[in-house]
Design an enzyme around this catalytic site. Sequence first.
Site, short mmCIF file in Angstrom:
data_model
loop_
_atom_site.label_atom_id
_atom_site.label_comp_id
_atom_site.label_asym_id
_atom_site.label_seq_id
_atom_site.Cartn_x
_atom_site.Cartn_y
_atom_site.Cartn_z
N LYS A 147 0.88 -1.19 0.00
CA LYS A 147 0.00 0.00 0.00
C LYS A 147 0.91 1.22 0.00
O LYS A 147 1.28 1.74 1.04
CB LYS A 147 -0.89 0.00 1.25
CG LYS A 147 -1.97 -1.05 1.24
CD LYS A 147 -2.89 -0.88 2.45
CE LYS A 147 -3.95 -1.98 2.51
NZ LYS A 147 -4.94 -1.92 1.43
N ARG A 193 -9.65 -12.06 1.71
CA ARG A 193 -10.50 -13.10 1.12
C ARG A 193 -9.84 -14.48 1.17
O ARG A 193 -10.51 -15.51 1.23
CB ARG A 193 -10.89 -12.71 -0.31
CG ARG A 193 -9.71 -12.50 -1.21
CD ARG A 193 -10.06 -11.77 -2.48
NE ARG A 193 -10.31 -10.34 -2.28
CZ ARG A 193 -10.71 -9.50 -3.22
NH1 ARG A 193 -10.92 -9.94 -4.45
NH2 ARG A 193 -10.90 -8.23 -2.96
N1 BES Z 1 -8.08 -4.22 4.22
C1 BES Z 1 -8.26 -3.79 2.89
C2 BES Z 1 -9.61 -3.11 2.66
C3 BES Z 1 -9.85 -1.82 3.39
C4 BES Z 1 -9.60 -0.61 2.75
C5 BES Z 1 -10.39 -1.81 4.66
C6 BES Z 1 -9.87 0.59 3.41
C7 BES Z 1 -10.65 -0.62 5.31
C8 BES Z 1 -10.40 0.58 4.68
C9 BES Z 1 -8.16 -4.98 1.94
O1 BES Z 1 -7.33 -6.00 2.33
C10 BES Z 1 -7.64 -4.45 0.63
O2 BES Z 1 -6.50 -4.07 0.61
N2 BES Z 1 -8.47 -4.47 -0.40
C11 BES Z 1 -8.10 -4.03 -1.68
C12 BES Z 1 -8.63 -5.03 -2.67
C13 BES Z 1 -8.05 -4.89 -4.04
C14 BES Z 1 -6.59 -5.28 -4.03
C15 BES Z 1 -8.83 -5.75 -4.98
C16 BES Z 1 -8.71 -2.65 -1.90
O3 BES Z 1 -9.79 -2.39 -1.35
O4 BES Z 1 -8.09 -1.83 -2.54
MN MN Z 2 -5.30 -5.68 1.68
#
Ligand code: BES
Ligand code: MN
Length: 486
Positions: free
Chosen positions: A267, A342
């Site tokens: 990230k 997931r």
């Molecule tokens: N933990 C995150 C989702 C999240 C984002 C929770 C903001 C709370 C606040 C999750 O693991 C993630 O990183 N999701 C990605 C998915 C993508 C790679 C398909 C996302 O939401 O960008």
């Molecule tokens: Mn994630």
Amino acid sequence: MSQVQITASLQDLAAVEHLVVVARSADLAKGWATEGLSDPVRSWTTRLAEDARPGRTGGSATSLLPDGAGPGRLSVIALDDTVTHHVSDTRCEEIWYQLRGIASSAKGQLGVLVALADADHAFGATLGVARSFPLYNRKSKPSKLTGVTLGLRHSGGLVQDVEALKAAADAIQLTQRVVDMPPAELDTETFEQEARDAVASLAHVRVQSIVGDALLDEGLGGLHAVGRTAMKAPRLVLLDYQPPGATDTIALVGKGLVYDTGGLSLKIVGDRMLTMKCDMGGAGAVLGAFVTLAQTGYPQRVIAALGMAENAIGPNSYRPDDVLAMHSGKTVEINNTDAEGRLALADAASYVARNYAPSLLVEAATLTGAQLMATGKGHAGIVATNPELEQAALNAGLASGDHCLAMLWSPAHLRAEFKSKVADMRNSVADRMNASSAAAGFFVFSHIEDTGVPFLHIDLAGPSFRDNRATGYGVGLITTVLRQRV
Ligand code: BES
Ligand code: MN
Ligand code: MN
């Protein structure tokens, strides 16, 4: 901050240092909210009610009271008189929104008196109050608030049956506390310990955990890969509540990512990593719901599976292009290590669906940032595999104040998003502009599809953590979904 005591006697509110009166605007005007309290409290409530103009998030006003009035300070929270069909009549969210501001500067003993438009609103209102007093605090100066006493009244008098309300209030604060804990304090090991401590005094509960490489022996290759490079081992913590006479089993599954760096798909853009301590909000909610149900004598067996891992970076990180063997028997090609939740959930769900044959599997997770775009910060996005279950969850959201809205349920529309050339599927979608939050729920489902277990997915990425604070979201929704079926 403080735990919330719930009283069945108005007397306990007459002597507090600061009293907060909460009611709908129309009920404040009628005056019954403060019946039985001192004349100054009654007249000042009427005066402040005019200043506390309600809007979508309610409104509030505060004043010092003259000597001899009882409380030295009085606040009035005026709630909107009407809401739409997507908002809970309990006004859980309005109460929390206004009360948290008052709570953050409150001193001494605080009393909260909620005038309920309907006796059925007691549960949601209690959750709204409880979540206004989060327990986690690392400020070097102690809070000046010494205690909180809540009284709930309706036309028939003060709510007398407070035990179940108290259990839920405590559970919400437990959920908040673990979600607010930063990863240096809450790693997979300490999270497991928190879960064990939380259920230690409960009857008919057993705890088991599968830790580190033992996950591979059980076929849990997804959960293992996500957490294997972190300093503390990934694990599946299983809480099993089995009361005598139970004839049914319900499974709860929670995403317990104690931190989500994104892994090698780091990230890296802007501040996207910031707040990712909240990524165990689903497991936190499941833990809180489990404790509430067990404590209040839920008649059926409940299995809570908490998939705990830290999505860290290290020499043993799982990589984009790797292929994982999942518990379901399916293989997954990784195209994004940041779609890690997931993987943990698919394994946890497959494990409980196959080993316990539940009649319902409810899963909660901070799964996608896209959930906030789909259904907003205050409403979770849900996916349910049948219309009755979807409706039950929407009703439970309105009844408990844990708002939610339905997202797309259609494997036919979503399956292609996960196509892989080398494995059974990929872990992340091909196109993010195609209901990607619903797609994430579908991914989890696709690992229990063959079991036929009805499935409810709750993406609480927005509602579980707001303004850098945990809300305890999910405890109300999950317990209500379960209680409504019994
Ligand atoms: N933990 C995150 C989702 C999240 C984002 C929770 C903001 C709370 C606040 C999750 O693991 C993630 O990183 N999701 C990605 C998915 C993508 C790679 C398909 C996302 O939401 O960008
Ligand atoms: Mn994630
Ligand atoms: Mn995550």
